[in-house]
Design a protein around this motif. Structure first.
Motif, PDB file in Angstrom:
ATOM      1  N   ALA A 165       0.823  -1.205   0.000  1.00  0.00           N
ATOM      2  CA  ALA A 165       0.000   0.000   0.000  1.00  0.00           C
ATOM      3  C   ALA A 165       0.857   1.254   0.000  1.00  0.00           C
ATOM      4  CB  ALA A 165      -0.937  -0.015   1.202  1.00  0.00           C
ATOM      5  N   ALA A 166       1.914   1.262   0.804  1.00  0.00           N
ATOM      6  CA  ALA A 166       2.787   2.432   0.854  1.00  0.00           C
ATOM      7  C   ALA A 166       3.489   2.651  -0.483  1.00  0.00           C
ATOM      8  CB  ALA A 166       3.821   2.258   1.974  1.00  0.00           C
ATOM      9  N   TRP A 167       3.935   1.570  -1.105  1.00  0.00           N
ATOM     10  CA  TRP A 167       4.572   1.670  -2.424  1.00  0.00           C
ATOM     11  C   TRP A 167       3.597   2.243  -3.455  1.00  0.00           C
ATOM     12  CZ3 TRP A 167       9.341   0.835  -4.637  1.00  0.00           C
ATOM     13  CH2 TRP A 167       9.373   0.679  -6.012  1.00  0.00           C
TER      14      TRP A 167
ATOM     15  N   HIS B 249       3.270   5.921  -6.985  1.00  0.00           N
ATOM     16  CA  HIS B 249       2.460   5.839  -8.194  1.00  0.00           C
ATOM     17  C   HIS B 249       1.272   6.792  -8.087  1.00  0.00           C
ATOM     18  CE1 HIS B 249       4.636   2.255  -9.578  1.00  0.00           C
ATOM     19  NE2 HIS B 249       4.593   1.851  -8.318  1.00  0.00           N
ATOM     20  N   ASP B 250       0.822   7.238  -9.241  1.00  0.00           N
ATOM     21  CA  ASP B 250      -0.382   8.068  -9.329  1.00  0.00           C
ATOM     22  C   ASP B 250      -1.489   7.256  -9.987  1.00  0.00           C
ATOM     23  OD1 ASP B 250       0.804  10.412  -8.233  1.00  0.00           O
ATOM     24  OD2 ASP B 250       1.789  10.782 -10.158  1.00  0.00           O
TER      25      ASP B 250
ATOM     26  N   LYS C 168      -6.552   7.004  -5.203  1.00  0.00           N
ATOM     27  CA  LYS C 168      -5.470   6.982  -4.216  1.00  0.00           C
ATOM     28  C   LYS C 168      -5.955   7.493  -2.857  1.00  0.00           C
ATOM     29  CE  LYS C 168      -1.270   8.408  -5.220  1.00  0.00           C
ATOM     30  NZ  LYS C 168      -0.060   9.259  -5.439  1.00  0.00           N
ATOM     31  N   GLN C 169      -6.677   8.611  -2.866  1.00  0.00           N
ATOM     32  CA  GLN C 169      -7.169   9.160  -1.607  1.00  0.00           C
ATOM     33  C   GLN C 169      -8.165   8.222  -0.942  1.00  0.00           C
ATOM     34  OE1 GLN C 169      -5.792  11.968  -0.357  1.00  0.00           O
ATOM     35  NE2 GLN C 169      -6.912  11.403   1.511  1.00  0.00           N
ATOM     36  N   LEU C 170      -8.929   7.518  -1.747  1.00  0.00           N
ATOM     37  CA  LEU C 170      -9.876   6.547  -1.195  1.00  0.00           C
ATOM     38  C   LEU C 170      -9.136   5.399  -0.514  1.00  0.00           C
ATOM     39  CD1 LEU C 170     -12.860   5.780  -0.934  1.00  0.00           C
ATOM     40  CD2 LEU C 170     -12.634   4.528  -3.091  1.00  0.00           C
ATOM     41  N   LEU C 171      -8.036   4.959  -1.109  1.00  0.00           N
ATOM     42  CA  LEU C 171      -7.221   3.905  -0.505  1.00  0.00           C
ATOM     43  C   LEU C 171      -6.661   4.362   0.831  1.00  0.00           C
ATOM     44  CD1 LEU C 171      -5.772   1.186  -0.527  1.00  0.00           C
ATOM     45  CD2 LEU C 171      -3.968   2.241  -1.923  1.00  0.00           C
ATOM     46  N   ILE C 172      -6.174   5.601   0.899  1.00  0.00           N
ATOM     47  CA  ILE C 172      -5.651   6.127   2.155  1.00  0.00           C
ATOM     48  C   ILE C 172      -6.749   6.175   3.221  1.00  0.00           C
ATOM     49  CG2 ILE C 172      -4.634   8.159   3.253  1.00  0.00           C
ATOM     50  CD1 ILE C 172      -3.249   8.773   0.624  1.00  0.00           C
TER      51      ILE C 172
ATOM     52  N   ILE D 199       4.065   5.268   4.486  1.00  0.00           N
ATOM     53  CA  ILE D 199       3.554   6.195   3.476  1.00  0.00           C
ATOM     54  C   ILE D 199       4.219   7.574   3.578  1.00  0.00           C
ATOM     55  CG2 ILE D 199       1.509   7.488   2.746  1.00  0.00           C
ATOM     56  CD1 ILE D 199      -0.115   4.959   3.167  1.00  0.00           C
ATOM     57  N   PRO D 200       4.191   8.254   4.724  1.00  0.00           N
ATOM     58  CA  PRO D 200       4.844   9.573   4.771  1.00  0.00           C
ATOM     59  C   PRO D 200       6.346   9.501   4.561  1.00  0.00           C
ATOM     60  CG  PRO D 200       4.155   8.891   6.967  1.00  0.00           C
ATOM     61  CD  PRO D 200       3.551   7.928   6.008  1.00  0.00           C
TER      62      PRO D 200
END
Length: 298
Positions: free
Chosen positions: A100-102, A107-108, A112-116, A179-180
């Protein structure tokens, strides 16, 4: 520039070359001592004192009673089940967290925001609610309950349900640490490795992973601590079957409800020791990460 320095309270040189402090930006000594006293009092009353009380009560009746409580059959079963749940859930969350972090950092893509948001879901959902969701899905009256009963598959009130509940409440920890960290590092090194002919796996193994290894270890430590100490979700799906589906936190609750205080505190001391070991490992990882950062910058 001088105005900014003055506003920040940084000592400034006088005409004679000596440093002067701006009294308007310096707290009075009583303010510092008051804040320090409040902080230490909070630490002592709400953190240190309860921890000392656990070990005091666990050992109050002697080492014989303490050891007997830990080697009792139900306690050994609870320890084994706790280790099994952590042994299964932590590696799975490690794989998910790194993937998930990768995906998020390197990647774009749409969603993406929904996954976060989904990664953060266990932080906002009560563990009890998470346990009830699994009961709704896999319980006797749940969506898949009749099929599971027909095929003699047990999930709720069995080890698989405990593992599923543990995975749910712990899966954000690794991803949220990485992620960060990956986002702050950017993509320059991975792109350079790709230009030089490295494959995706080589780039990940030789470039990305070494850069995040301390953050990865930190996330695994936190994930393991939460997995072993989880109570709410596991309590719902376990059924509290003594010697079979009780983890360490559930075993402590049963002993305490049965007024076996010495045994309850003895088992609880294992969880307290886990917290202390986690704290030591956390400090070591932070120290190593800081040292590696200093070495890389010099």
């Amino acid at each position: 520039m001088a105005g900014i320095v003055s506003a920040l309270g940084v000592p400034q040189k006088s005409s004679g070359g000596r440093y002067q402090s701006n009294p308007a930006t310096r707290e009075a000594p009583w303010v510092r001592w008051t804040l320090l006293t409040l902080g230490l009092s909070f630490f002592f009353l709400f953190l240190l004192l309860p921890l000392v009380a656990v070990f005091h009560e666990a050992l109050r009746r002697g080492w014989d009673v303490y050891i007997a409580a830990l080697v009792e059959a139900d306690a050994v079963s609870a320890i084994k089940l706790t280790l099994i749940a952590a042994f299964i859930s932590v590696p799975l969350n490690l794989v998910f967290g790194v993937s998930a972090a990768w995906a998020v950092a390197k990647h774009d893509f749409r969603g993406k925001q929904l996954l976060i948001t989904f990664i953060d879901l266990p932080f906002s959902v009560s563990p009890v609610v998470a346990g009830l969701v699994y009961v709704l899905l896999f319980g006797a009256q749940g969506w898949f309950g009749p099929w599971l009963q027909a095929n003699d598959v047990k999930i709720i009130f069995a080890v698989p349900g405990i593992v599923l509940a543990t995975i749910f409440v712990t899966f954000p920890f690794v991803a949220r640490e990485l992620i960060p960290l990956m986002q702050a590092q950017g993509r320059d090194e991975e792109e350079a490795a790709t230009v030089l002919g490295a494959s995706g796996w080589q780039t990940f193994w030789r470039v990305t992973l070494p850069n995040v290894k301390w953050g990865l270890l930190y996330g695994v430590i936190l994930c393991n601590a939460r997995a072993m100490g989880e109570f709410g979700a596991v309590s719902v799906v376990s059924g509290h079957i003594r010697g079979y589906t009780n983890t360490l936190p559930l075993h402590v609750e049963i002993l305490y409800n049965e007024y076996q205080f010495a045994a309850a505190f003895a088992v609880a001391s294992l969880l307290a020791l886990l917290a202390l070991v986690t704290l030591v490992l956390k400090q070591f990882v932070e120290w190593r990460a800081h040292r590696s950062l200093k070495e890389a910058s010099t």
